[in-house]
Design an enzyme around this catalytic site. Structure first.
Site, PDB file in Angstrom:
ATOM      1  N   ASP A  25      76.004  15.591   7.460  1.00 51.03           N
ATOM      2  CA  ASP A  25      77.227  15.780   6.674  1.00 51.03           C
ATOM      3  C   ASP A  25      78.305  14.763   7.080  1.00 51.03           C
ATOM      4  O   ASP A  25      79.274  14.561   6.354  1.00 51.03           O
ATOM      5  CB  ASP A  25      77.816  17.179   6.965  1.00 51.03           C
ATOM      6  CG  ASP A  25      77.530  18.176   5.861  1.00 51.03           C
ATOM      7  OD1 ASP A  25      77.420  17.759   4.691  1.00 51.03           O
ATOM      8  OD2 ASP A  25      77.428  19.377   6.172  1.00 51.03           O
TER       9      ASP A  25
ATOM     10  N   GLN B 291      76.443  25.140   5.592  1.00 53.59           N
ATOM     11  CA  GLN B 291      77.242  25.156   4.365  1.00 53.59           C
ATOM     12  C   GLN B 291      78.624  25.757   4.623  1.00 53.59           C
ATOM     13  O   GLN B 291      78.736  26.834   5.211  1.00 53.59           O
ATOM     14  CB  GLN B 291      76.486  25.943   3.275  1.00 53.59           C
ATOM     15  CG  GLN B 291      77.124  25.887   1.906  1.00 53.59           C
ATOM     16  CD  GLN B 291      77.123  24.491   1.271  1.00 53.59           C
ATOM     17  OE1 GLN B 291      76.261  23.667   1.543  1.00 53.59           O
ATOM     18  NE2 GLN B 291      78.107  24.217   0.443  1.00 53.59           N
TER      19      GLN B 291
ATOM     20  N   LYS C 247      70.307  21.679  -2.917  1.00 46.64           N
ATOM     21  CA  LYS C 247      69.953  20.774  -1.815  1.00 46.64           C
ATOM     22  C   LYS C 247      68.476  20.920  -1.473  1.00 46.64           C
ATOM     23  O   LYS C 247      67.768  19.933  -1.261  1.00 46.64           O
ATOM     24  CB  LYS C 247      70.840  21.058  -0.592  1.00 46.64           C
ATOM     25  CG  LYS C 247      72.270  20.552  -0.781  1.00 46.64           C
ATOM     26  CD  LYS C 247      73.264  21.053   0.257  1.00 46.64           C
ATOM     27  CE  LYS C 247      74.680  20.623  -0.114  1.00 46.64           C
ATOM     28  NZ  LYS C 247      75.733  21.133   0.743  1.00 46.64           N
TER      29      LYS C 247
HETATM   30  N1  GUN Z   1      80.932  22.780   1.198  1.00 42.31           N
HETATM   31  C1  GUN Z   1      81.397  22.015   0.171  1.00 42.31           C
HETATM   32  N2  GUN Z   1      80.960  20.747   0.290  1.00 42.31           N
HETATM   33  C2  GUN Z   1      80.213  20.705   1.413  1.00 42.31           C
HETATM   34  C3  GUN Z   1      79.499  19.652   2.059  1.00 42.31           C
HETATM   35  O1  GUN Z   1      79.473  18.483   1.644  1.00 42.31           O
HETATM   36  N3  GUN Z   1      78.835  20.022   3.186  1.00 42.31           N
HETATM   37  C4  GUN Z   1      78.866  21.281   3.685  1.00 42.31           C
HETATM   38  N4  GUN Z   1      78.203  21.529   4.802  1.00 42.31           N
HETATM   39  N5  GUN Z   1      79.531  22.265   3.102  1.00 42.31           N
HETATM   40  C5  GUN Z   1      80.192  21.973   1.979  1.00 42.31           C
END
Ligand code: GUN
Length: 287
Positions: free
Chosen positions: A120, A97, A53
């Site tokens: 998100d 995350q 990211k």
């Molecule tokens: N863990 C797995 N996929 C995601 C996501 O799209 N966002 C976040 N914050 N955590 C994740």
């Protein structure tokens, strides 16, 4: 027959090129988009997603900060950090995350992120808006999946979509987004009986179960569009593979997404999109 592959990697790369120009313009006009990512603990998979990211932000010119917190951080300390980022003018998107250590409530964390910075799309306010079709931040993986389907001009309206999986992050929202596109949606999950009979009716099959090669050709109707959301590491070879038995299913499906290079790169791309969108909304609100 051999399925046409929908490359998330290629689509992501086209979209990121456009985003780079948009970010350059916003930055020149005085607001560089900013994303804060919080990583708690040392899970290697989470760390690699977070690194990807950060790299993607750098690629398009988005300012990014990574806050790494130890596994032992208290819920209170984490919430205080989020509150601080909610107030930070340079930050337009906040992402914590998941998953989090067991002593921290994921729901409390999600609900502390300001809905205006919830790139998100996990905050209940944003989920509610998505359900009623109001403009909002759409969860990145489902949003990326819809973009991939549309990129091939595949008709969604009136089609039978079967989603396998009912997580809050992928399964539930992808079904909702495809319903918003006028599909007829069926969910399958771990308690579903006669799953094969149901998946065989799917014009579009979305597989988000988290089990390597779970879906073989027996589950798939001839000519179906198959979207593989799984990211599994095979113990035997260390290689990544999806939830779909690729070599078999590609002989039955009309379109198929590969792993890696399918849904994954699109998830990150839609996160960048949401971060840019957050800036645009803020600027619109302050005119
Ligand atoms: N863990 C797995 N996929 C995601 C996501 O799209 N966002 C976040 N914050 N955590 C994740």
């Amino acid at each position: 027959m051999s399925a046409i592959l929908i490359s998330g990697k290629d689509l992501a790369s086209d979209k990121r090129l456009e985003m780079k120009q948009e970010v350059e313009k916003l930055t020149k006009d005085g607001t560089q988009p900013g994303l804060a990512v919080i990583l708690v603990g040392n899970d290697p998979a989470s760390r690699s997603y977070v690194k990807a990211k950060e790299k993607a932000c750098h690629e398009v010119g988005i300012y990014s900060v990574l806050q790494e917190l130890p596994e032992s951080v208290s819920e209170q300390e984490l919430l205080a950090e989020i509150e601080r980022l909610n107030q930070d003018e340079k930050i337009h998107g906040i992402l914590v995350q998941l998953p989090l250590p067991k002593h921290i409530s994921e729901q409390a964390v999600i609900e502390t992120i300001s809905p205006e910075k919830d790139v998100d799309g996990f905050h209940p306010i944003n989920i509610g808006k998505m359900m009623i079709g109001e403009e909002t931040f759409l969860p990145c993986t489902p949003f990326g999946i819809v973009e991939m389907i549309k990129s091939k001009d595949i008709e969604i309206s009136g089609k039978h979509v079967v989603v396998i999986g009912r997580s809050n992050i992928v399964g539930k929202p992808v079904g909702q987004l495809l319903l918003n596109e006028n599909a007829t949606v069926t969910y399958c999950h771990s308690r579903t009986k006669n799953m094969k009979e149901i998946t065989k009716q799917a014009d579009i099959l979305v597989v988000a179960v988290g089990k390597a090669k779970f879906i073989d050709a027996d589950y798939v109707k001839e000519g179906a569009v198959v979207i593989d959301v799984g990211v599994n590491r095979l113990e035997s070879t260390g290689k990544l593979c999806g939830d779909v038995e690729f070599d078999e299913v590609k002989e039955v499906a009309s379109y198929l997404t590969p792993v890696p290079g399918g849904v994954g790169p699109m998830t990150i791309t839609m996160l960048l999109h949401n971060t840019i969108e957050s800036v645009k909304r803020k600027l619109k609100a302050t005119v």
